[in-house]
Design a protein around this motif. Structure first.
Motif, short mmCIF file in Angstrom:
data_model
loop_
_atom_site.label_atom_id
_atom_site.label_comp_id
_atom_site.label_asym_id
_atom_site.label_seq_id
_atom_site.Cartn_x
_atom_site.Cartn_y
_atom_site.Cartn_z
N LYS A 48 0.91 -1.24 0.04
CA LYS A 48 -0.17 0.12 0.04
C LYS A 48 0.98 1.04 0.06
O LYS A 48 0.71 2.10 -0.65
CB LYS A 48 -0.99 -0.01 1.21
N PHE A 49 1.92 1.28 0.75
CA PHE A 49 2.54 2.47 0.92
C PHE A 49 3.46 2.73 -0.33
O PHE A 49 3.55 3.84 -0.85
CB PHE A 49 3.82 2.45 2.17
N MET A 50 3.99 1.91 -0.95
CA MET A 50 4.89 1.56 -2.05
C MET A 50 4.21 2.26 -3.62
O MET A 50 4.62 3.01 -4.41
CB MET A 50 5.73 0.41 -2.58
N ALA A 51 2.90 1.64 -3.47
CA ALA A 51 1.97 2.22 -4.64
C ALA A 51 1.69 3.78 -4.20
O ALA A 51 1.49 4.47 -5.37
CB ALA A 51 0.70 1.47 -4.34
N SER A 52 1.44 4.17 -3.03
CA SER A 52 0.97 5.71 -3.09
C SER A 52 2.21 6.50 -2.89
O SER A 52 2.25 7.76 -3.20
CB SER A 52 0.29 5.69 -1.48
N PHE A 53 3.38 6.18 -2.31
CA PHE A 53 4.49 6.85 -2.29
C PHE A 53 4.97 7.47 -3.82
O PHE A 53 5.15 8.94 -3.77
CB PHE A 53 5.73 6.41 -1.74
N TRP A 54 5.21 6.61 -4.72
CA TRP A 54 5.52 7.15 -5.98
C TRP A 54 4.52 7.81 -6.94
O TRP A 54 4.63 8.51 -7.89
CB TRP A 54 6.08 6.04 -6.69
N ALA A 56 3.06 10.37 -5.19
CA ALA A 56 2.65 11.47 -4.58
C ALA A 56 3.18 12.68 -5.41
O ALA A 56 3.88 12.52 -6.41
CB ALA A 56 3.56 11.70 -3.23
N GLN A 57 2.44 13.97 -5.34
CA GLN A 57 2.72 15.05 -6.30
C GLN A 57 4.16 15.69 -5.67
O GLN A 57 4.77 16.14 -6.82
CB GLN A 57 1.61 15.98 -5.96
#
Length: 223
Positions: A48-54, A56-57
């Protein structure tokens, strides 16, 4: 065969062998259940984190996500940002003259990566030790039990098959108990090693990308 009969008829050493095997089995299953749950939760947070981290704006949004997550990759992102802040704060002093930003980030990210990898390996030493030692503990109990059974048979002066089978059969239970403790520990150890290896590879790739991103963009937006 009634295990309680073996424990009651055995001498203190044989009883100690069974007690130790039971204790090792309990601890092993506690470790197996705890590590299984931890890995399951860790993988969910990681994906979940790695998908959302990259996605990010900017860095500020990315670091806000990292602070909220408990994934190992989130801790690496925070460590990278903290390292960049620390380097900038001392850039004009001795730190900036002694080492480059590239080397400083590599050193700190590598240290954090090692710490997170070490956390994933907690409990594995116990499983490896249990899988290696418990069969020999059970074998020792068998040898000890057979020895005392033969001594008892010699004392009684009756060596018929009926007399020999019961005490020797009870002594052989120790070997089966040792294997019963060792097999789950070995299977779980191999499964955890495989899962940890996959997760470590993901973390290594993330650390490499994070390091490159911090260098190329200079971590603009990190305060």
């Amino acid at each position: 065969m009634d295990l309680s009969l073996v424990l009651h008829s055995g001498d203190p050493i044989l009883q100690s062998v069974f007690g130790l095997l039971v204790l090792m089995s309990i601890v092993s299953w506690v470790v197996i259940i705890a590590r299984s749950r931890l890995l399951w939760v860790m993988k969910r947070h990681q994906q979940k984190f790695m998908a959302s981290f990259w996605q990010a704006q900017d860095w500020q949004e990315a670091l806000s996500l990292a602070v909220k997550h408990q994934a190992p990759a989130a801790k690496l992102a925070c460590a990278g940002a903290d390292s960049l802040r620390h380097y900038r704060a001392h850039e004009g002093g001795g730190l900036g003259q002694a080492v480059s930003l590239d080397d400083y980030l590599v050193r700190n990210l590598r240290t954090k990566l090692s710490q997170e990898t070490a956390k994933m390996e907690r409990g594995l030493t116990w499983l490896a030790t249990t899988g290696s030692v418990s069969p020999f503990i059970g074998l020792f109990g068998t040898v000890w039990g057979i020895y005392h059974a033969l001594v008892g048979i010699a004392t009684a002066g009756n060596a018929s098959l009926t007399t020999v089978a019961a005490p020797i059969g009870e002594a052989l239970v120790a070997t089966a108990a040792g294997l019963a403790v060792a097999i789950p520990a070995v299977v779980a150890y191999n499964a955890f090693i495989r899962s940890n290896r996959r997760l470590a590879q993901e973390l290594d790739g993330f650390t490499h990308d994070l390091h490159a991103q911090l260098l190329t963009e200079g971590g603009h937006g990190i305060r």
